[in-house]
Scaffold this motif. Sequence first.
Motif, PDB file in Angstrom:
ATOM      1  N   ARG A 135       0.844  -1.207   0.000  1.00  0.00           N
ATOM      2  CA  ARG A 135       0.000   0.000   0.000  1.00  0.00           C
ATOM      3  C   ARG A 135       0.875   1.251   0.000  1.00  0.00           C
ATOM      4  N   LYS A 136       1.937   1.230   0.797  1.00  0.00           N
ATOM      5  CA  LYS A 136       2.837   2.385   0.848  1.00  0.00           C
ATOM      6  C   LYS A 136       3.441   2.677  -0.519  1.00  0.00           C
TER       7      LYS A 136
ATOM      8  N   TYR B  43      -4.800   8.270   1.955  1.00  0.00           N
ATOM      9  CA  TYR B  43      -3.590   7.596   2.446  1.00  0.00           C
ATOM     10  C   TYR B  43      -3.502   7.602   3.962  1.00  0.00           C
TER      11      TYR B  43
ATOM     12  N   ASN C 196       1.511   6.976   5.782  1.00  0.00           N
ATOM     13  CA  ASN C 196       0.239   6.365   5.410  1.00  0.00           C
ATOM     14  C   ASN C 196      -0.226   5.417   6.508  1.00  0.00           C
TER      15      ASN C 196
ATOM     16  N   VAL D 129       0.811   4.394  -2.588  1.00  0.00           N
ATOM     17  CA  VAL D 129       0.589   5.773  -2.122  1.00  0.00           C
ATOM     18  C   VAL D 129       1.667   6.703  -2.649  1.00  0.00           C
TER      19      VAL D 129
ATOM     20  N   ALA E 267      -5.359   2.217  -3.736  1.00  0.00           N
ATOM     21  CA  ALA E 267      -5.204   3.660  -3.957  1.00  0.00           C
ATOM     22  C   ALA E 267      -6.447   4.456  -3.629  1.00  0.00           C
TER      23      ALA E 267
END
Length: 472
Positions: free
Chosen positions: A43-44, A302, A261, A47, A298
């Motif tokens: 996920r990071k 975030y 995030n 972001v 996305a």
Amino acid sequence: MAFRLYDTATRLVQTLEPVVPGKVSIYHCGLTVQGPPHIGHIRKEVVFDVLRRWLMRADLEVTIVANVTDIDDKILSKGAEQGRPWFAVAYENERALHAAYEVLGCIPPTYEPRATGHVPEMIEMMDTLIERGHAYAADDDSGDVYFDVRSWPDYGVLSNQKIDDMLPAEDAPPEGKRDPRDFALWKGHKPGDPESASWPTPWGRGRPGWHLECSAMAAKYLGGSFDIHGGGLDLRFPHHENELAQSSAAGQQFATYWMHNAMLNLSGSKMSKSVGNTLMVSEVVKRVRPIELRYYLASAHYRSIVEFSEEALVEAATAFTRIEGFVIRAAELTGPGELGIPCADFVAAMDDDLGVPAALAALQATITEGNGLTAGGDSPALRGVLGSVRSMLDVLGLDPLSPTWATSGTSAGEHEAIDALVAGLVEQRQQARADQDFATADRVRDQLTAAGIEVEDTPQGPRWSLRTKGAR
């Protein structure tokens, strides 16, 4: 520069003013490669990929550094458990990380330094800290070197804590420390550790502490002052707090802004090994297409926690399919065209702390306008809407007409083979419909549906697509 972001250090929304006009420098902490990445890790990456794309859209030159921590206690343990060299474990998982970057359409970092390649810079930083009175070598002949947290008055400023309220640092035994909260800059070589996992220093052989690695590499590639330092919220303390303290104590300005995030949670489920394995990026993209997984990761802000569930993943995939459907329908009428200009509401949302949810609302409003134009066929208005929609999706890394997603998660050869097989069945169905043999037409359609292929009848003829796994 109109872009504003919520700065973790100040807890205020501030306007980004780059250290060097026209250029933005970003350092975000990469993975410790003791295992392949799961979607919480990645996920990071998504972001910061969206952030990078948005800043580039503003004609800023973006340098982004994401390190790889390839030496660590956990990596050594994994190597011992598996009966393999620690560096083999690290390299295998680094390759898995690169595969995850690629499958999710992330632009590779400008630089991706490994910790093991920057030991000289770490030794130099320790020398500086010791000389300035902010670090010391343990007097127990362990070879450990520690940062003296009480020597730095601002220690705790990033996480808004006082030293006396902090728990002891658990990165090394307390025997050689002046204060139990002092953290390890360097870990002396211990009996039983692989000799290959140690480097010579003035204080004896050993290996770097986690926090020191990032400070040394940030300074190496971005200098003593750069714009944004980021990572997952779980890194704010102790990792980023320790980075800030040691770099500042060494005389650097370090990061102007801090961006973190939030985490991906499992909706109350425990992260067991079996559950963790199913959340590996390489496994999730077997259940939904990579572009749909990227949309899922996305689409939330975030700084918002994402509660993971299979249902939420399928819902996100379905939502993206509707967006994709408009792009494909419009492109069939007008041709793909060129990327246009994002709508004003999208720009305002993205400039306000990377507000992707509000930006997606603006995107959806534009698509609604475009859907009303498709009935009239090709027109300048539809071309303009398609260009605007594709531009907004490009910022999010989600333009389905981009070469990145041209084969929807399959290789070009696989896609061509599937297309040839499906085309034959679709032709059979069309002929059956023309002959008013609706039983055969329905049977062929059921075969396609059972194989995970959806057929949509359009004025331009039938169009097929792979159905999202798990969708109903």
